[in-house]
Design a protein around this motif. Structure first.
Motif, short mmCIF file in Angstrom:
data_model
loop_
_atom_site.label_atom_id
_atom_site.label_comp_id
_atom_site.label_asym_id
_atom_site.label_seq_id
_atom_site.Cartn_x
_atom_site.Cartn_y
_atom_site.Cartn_z
N VAL A 101 35.90 40.77 37.12
CA VAL A 101 36.72 41.84 37.73
C VAL A 101 37.10 42.90 36.70
CG1 VAL A 101 37.62 40.26 39.47
CG2 VAL A 101 38.87 40.57 37.32
N ASN A 102 36.84 42.66 35.40
CA ASN A 102 37.17 43.65 34.36
C ASN A 102 36.13 44.76 34.28
OD1 ASN A 102 39.33 41.98 33.72
ND2 ASN A 102 38.26 40.98 32.03
N LEU A 103 35.01 44.60 34.95
CA LEU A 103 33.92 45.58 34.82
C LEU A 103 34.16 46.75 35.76
CD1 LEU A 103 30.88 43.10 34.62
CD2 LEU A 103 32.44 43.85 32.81
N THR A 104 35.22 47.47 35.54
CA THR A 104 35.67 48.51 36.47
C THR A 104 34.87 49.80 36.37
OG1 THR A 104 37.32 49.18 34.83
CG2 THR A 104 38.01 47.59 36.52
N GLN A 105 34.01 49.95 35.32
CA GLN A 105 33.24 51.19 35.17
C GLN A 105 31.88 51.11 35.86
OE1 GLN A 105 34.66 53.86 33.59
NE2 GLN A 105 36.44 52.48 33.55
N LEU A 106 31.61 49.97 36.52
CA LEU A 106 30.29 49.79 37.14
C LEU A 106 29.99 50.89 38.16
CD1 LEU A 106 29.96 45.94 37.76
CD2 LEU A 106 28.57 47.35 36.25
N GLU A 107 28.80 51.47 38.01
CA GLU A 107 28.30 52.46 38.97
C GLU A 107 27.11 51.91 39.76
OE1 GLU A 107 27.33 55.85 36.63
OE2 GLU A 107 29.41 56.24 36.03
#
Length: 917
Positions: A256-262
């Protein structure tokens, strides 16, 4: 051509070659100033040139391209050079003079080596060697390119630990047979892009979390990756992440820390099942919306599910036995515990007794276990329990707590008694306690009035209790191998019984009350000491299967004719001297086996059995066959071997559907001319008779692929018959008999070859092939054979043979026919399984499979001799895969039958290379 006062000779040469290669002046300027200022050059179109347009051979084209690159190496300011698809084996050494070069792309080239002294390209930041699959090695000084920021080796088999010395690398791609991530990768702290696609990785180490600058990470198509470490959540700068075609069941909480995923690739769902996601991760993926591909939201796993899966992982229980699937555990389900230790079984019983919806529990233990833990009684919702073959000597009293149980199988143990509490299982419908050492049954067993199936075979009981008659709902009762000398009269109370198997006992008679079992459809009483059957057997008018072989019957009652629904009647291995005329009333019979008796004749009424397909009258004392046998027009198999027949009736030509005729070991001096009318015959055995001639009509038997003539004194036959027999010899269809002075020719044109060259186009066009996994296909065949054996064990024990009707091909095979005739052999069964279940379709290419379809349609047994005649690659495929499938399958059948205490060593010894003694 442009001339310029600053033009140097090499420039003119370059322009000439550019013209020759049809390179426009937009790519290579035709003036000196333009060349001097040129900083980017893409020459990938060299690969698209047509040799005929250039009037060049391929080797000349590569040589000219080599010269072109040598001239390009003089461009002083060139920073970007794209030589993708270059066809030469090497680059000119002069290329290292491009000291301003920053990017070198040699994408999908035929290069075998890079230039020496490549380190002179001191400003090089990027080198793309994608799909240079013949590139041999790095030059010695390659790793002195200390300014390198991008190294792309995808689909190139180059590898070196020294890559780790390139500390400025930002982009790196590796592929091939990487079984683990090299530790030096984690020292490349500047990496922003990392591609490890299409490898053989099985684990992602926690150190991956140290690459905190990563923005692009591709781990796709690593099918052995099953989980990610918690440190994965440290990659907070990730924008693109590919995990497609892995085998992930869950994602770490830190995901859930991978908030920059596009962009996040997770598919396909049949590989990344992702059915062990927590609520938090599930919601995170949901919020990403269209950013995620290949994933659909599922119900998240509950804590007890996660606990069960963790226990299963640690206990090495496969996903097949305990699926890691939320939906599976939300519905009634079955669990198989395979290869467990006693300790692990105890853990399971104590930790997971309240599993929701557990419907069926099947336990296989590692080694033997004398006692089942008391905790087994905690599974109060359980409906079916199987604990087979572990050497259990007792059951816990808590077994009586399983009040919802409907099926209990505890066969194949060493139980000497059952607890009284078993009588509490009043919902039980199926009880299997066979293959134990029971000497008595508890009185409480009479409480199980809902039983519909009971198997108590092969125990040490000497008698059945009178209370057996209490099971009024019983439909199937199996009590084989008891040593019973009598049955209680109360057995006649089982009025709902449809299947009764009392074989392999010591019964000398049947009780009169057996006549009350009017719903009986199958009765097995083989292997006893019966000298007669009661007249009342005729009351069982619903019987379809009657097996009374291996007794001491001298006659059958006339009332046998009342059983007009019989389809299978097996009375082999008795002492019958005659059959009653009423046998002709059994007009629904399809299979009649009266071999191994003392019959001297058959009644004419046997001709009334017009639905008969199999007739075995071997090993009797018959001197003739009735003319009425010609009425059996549906007959496909007739065995009359080892009798005293001196001739065959002329009416035999009416058996137009006959494919299998065995009349060996008789006293025939001639064959009727009418035998040539049996045009569907595939197997004919007339060995060990007194034949001196063969009728001319035998040449009409064109479907024969096996004939045995040995043990005769054949010396009188026409040239046509001789030519026919020679053709059979050349096709390996005749036994070791041959005409005098005959030398077998090596065939120049196999019968299969004509099929291959006439494959219909419509067959080819309908074939679609899939990828396959060797071990999965092997297991698919073995599973099918295993089920066939399980379904036929009772027949094997009763009949002493291994005939099965599995619904494939001929629909009749013998599991112990390993060598000899193809027809109805085990090899034949395996062939049909592979053919009809699509196994061949998965291992052959489209053309091979199309040809195979045509071949087996014409002559199924030719599958064993097709070899290179299908195509030049098929022979190796047969050695690598098909022969392997046949061997492992046959070996499995041998091991399985042996484990069931059947002695089949003689049958399998030659094929498997084992000592039968």
């Amino acid at each position: 051509m442009t001339n310029n006062k600053n033009t140097e000779p090499w420039m003119q040469e370059l322009w000439n070659l550019a013209d020759k290669f049809q390179i426009s002046d937009d790519v290579i300027p035709r003036d000196a100033v333009g060349l001097e200022q040129l900083n980017e050059l893409k020459l990938e179109q060299l690969n698209e040139l047509k040799l005929e347009d250039l009037d060049l051979k391929l080797e000349d084209l590569d040589a000219e391209a080599f010269e072109l690159i040598k001239l390009i190496s003089k461009l002083p300011n060139l920073k970007i050079l794209d030589l993708s698809y270059y066809g030469g084996e090497s680059l000119p050494e002069e290329i290292v003079n491009l000291t301003s070069l920053e990017q070198l792309k040699i994408h999908e080239s035929a290069l075998e080596r890079l230039p020496e002294n490549i380190s002179r390209l001191e400003n090089l930041k990027s080198i793309d060697l994608f799909a240079c699959d013949v590139l041999q090695d790095f030059p010695d000084d390659f790793f002195q390119l200390t300014q390198l920021e991008e190294l792309l080796l995808y689909s190139t088999e180059l590898y070196s630990d020294e890559i780790g010395s390139l500390k400025k690398l930002k982009k790196l791609s590796l592929s091939g047979d990487l079984y683990e991530i090299p530790v030096w990768i984690f020292d490349l702290k500047e990496l922003t892009e990392l591609c490890l696609n299409e490898g053989a990785l099985s684990e992602i180490p926690s150190e991956i979390g140290e690459l905190t600058k990563l923005e692009y990470l591709d781990l796709g198509v690593n099918e052995r990756i099953t989980k990610l470490p918690e440190s994965f959540g440290n990659l907070t700068n990730l924008k693109h992440l590919s995990l497609d075609c892995c085998s992930l069941q869950s994602l770490p909480e830190s995901f859930v820390n991978l908030t920059q995923l596009e962009e996040l690739e997770l598919g396909p769902s049949d590989m990344n099942t992702l059915d062990r996601l927590s609520h938090g991760v599930t919601e995170f993926l949901t919020q990403l919306g269209d950013t995620v591909s290949g994933w659909e939201k599922k119900e998240p796993a509950e804590p007890w599910m996660l606990e069960l899966w963790d226990w299963a992982d640690k206990s090495k229980i496969s996903e097949y036995d305990i699926p890691r699937d939320v939906e599976f555990l939300q519905n009634p389900y079955a669990i198989t515990l395979d290869n467990l230790t006693a300790k692990k079984l105890s853990e399971f019983c104590n930790k997971f007794a309240q599993l929701k919806n557990l419907d069926f529990l099947h336990i296989y233990l590692k080694g033997s276990l004398s006692n089942i833990p008391n905790g087994i009684g905690n599974f109060s919702n359980l409906k079916s329990l199987t604990i087979r073959g572990f050497g259990l000597t007792s059951l816990p009293k808590t077994i009586g707590n399983l009040e919802n149980l409907t099926s209990l199988d505890i066969s194949g143990n060493q139980l000497t008694s059952l607890p009284e509490t078993i009588g509490n299982l009043e919902n039980l419908t199926d009880l299997s306690i066979d293959d134990n050492q029971l000497t008595s049954l508890p009185d409480s067993i009479a409480n199980l009035e809902n039983l519909t199936s009971l198997d108590i075979s092969f125990s040490e009981l000497t008698s059945l209790p009178e209370t057996i008659g209490n099971f009024s709902n019983l439909k199937s009762l199996t009590i084989r191998g008891f040593g019973l000398t009598s049955l209680p009269e109360t057995i006649g109370n089982l009025e709902n019984l449809t299947d009764l198997n009392i074989s392999r006992n010591q019964l000398t008679s049947l009780p009169d009350s057996i006549a009350n079992l009017e719903n009986l459809t199958s009765l097995g009483i083989s292997g006893n000491q019966l000298t007669s059957l009661p007249e009342t057997i005729g009351n069982l008018e619903n019987l379809t299967d009657l097996i009374i072989s291996d007794n001491q019957l001298t006659s059958l009652p006339e009332t046998i004719g009342n059983l007009e629904n019989l389809t299978d009647l097996i009375i082999s291995d008795n002492q019958l001297t005659s059959l009653p005329e009423t046998i002709g009333n059994l007009e629904n019979l399809t299979d009649l086996n009266i071999s191994d008796n003392q019959l001297t004749s058959l009644p004419e009424t046997i001709g009334n059995l017009e639905n008969l397909t199999d007739l075995n009258i071997s090993r009797n004392q018959l001197t003739s066959l009735p003319e009425s046998i010609g009425n059996l027009k549906k007959l496909t198999r007739l065995e009359t071997w080892n009798n005293q027949l001196t001739l065959l009736p002329e009416t035999i030509d009416n058996l137009e559907n006959l494919t299998y005729l065995i009349i060996s070991g008789n006293q025939l001096t001639s064959l009727p001319e009418s035998i040539g009318n049996l045009e569907n015959l595939t197997t004919l055995d007339i060995s060990d008779n007194q034949l001196t001639s063969l009728p001319e009509s035998i040449i009409n038997l064109t479907e024969l692929f096996y004939i045995s003539l040995s043990g005769n004194e054949l010396n009188n036959y026409s040239d046509k018959v001789k030519d026919f027999l020679i053709q059979l010899i050349n096709n390996n269809a005749l036994d070791d008999w041959q005409p005098q002075d005959f030398v077998k020719e090596q065939p120049t044109d196999n019968i299969i070859e004509s099929y291959i060259h006439s494959v219909p186009n419509e067959v080819k066009e309908t074939v679609n092939l899939d990828d396959f996994d060797l071990s999965e296909l092997e297991q698919e065949i073995i599973d099918r054979l295993d089920q066939i054996i399980v379904n036929n064990i009772a027949h094997f024990r009763e009949q002493g043979d291994f005939k099965v009707r599995p619904g494939y091909g001929y629909d009749k095979f013998y599991l112990d026919w390993v060598d000899g005739s193809y027809d109805m052999s085990l090899q034949s069964l395996i062939h049909y399984i592979m053919y009809e279940d699509g196994i061949y379709k998965k291992v052959l290419n489209k053309n091979q499979y199309a040809r195979l379809l045509h071949i087996v349609n014409e002559q199924p047994e030719s599958i064993f001799s097709a070899d290179e005649l299908i195509d030049e690659n098929y022979s190796q495929l047969q050695y690598d895969f098909l022969d392997y499938f046949y061997y492992t399958s046959i070996k499995f059948v041998y091991d399985k039958l042996t484990s069931l205490d059947f002695d089949v060593s003689d049958a399998f010894s030659e094929y498997l290379g084992i000592d039968p003694y």
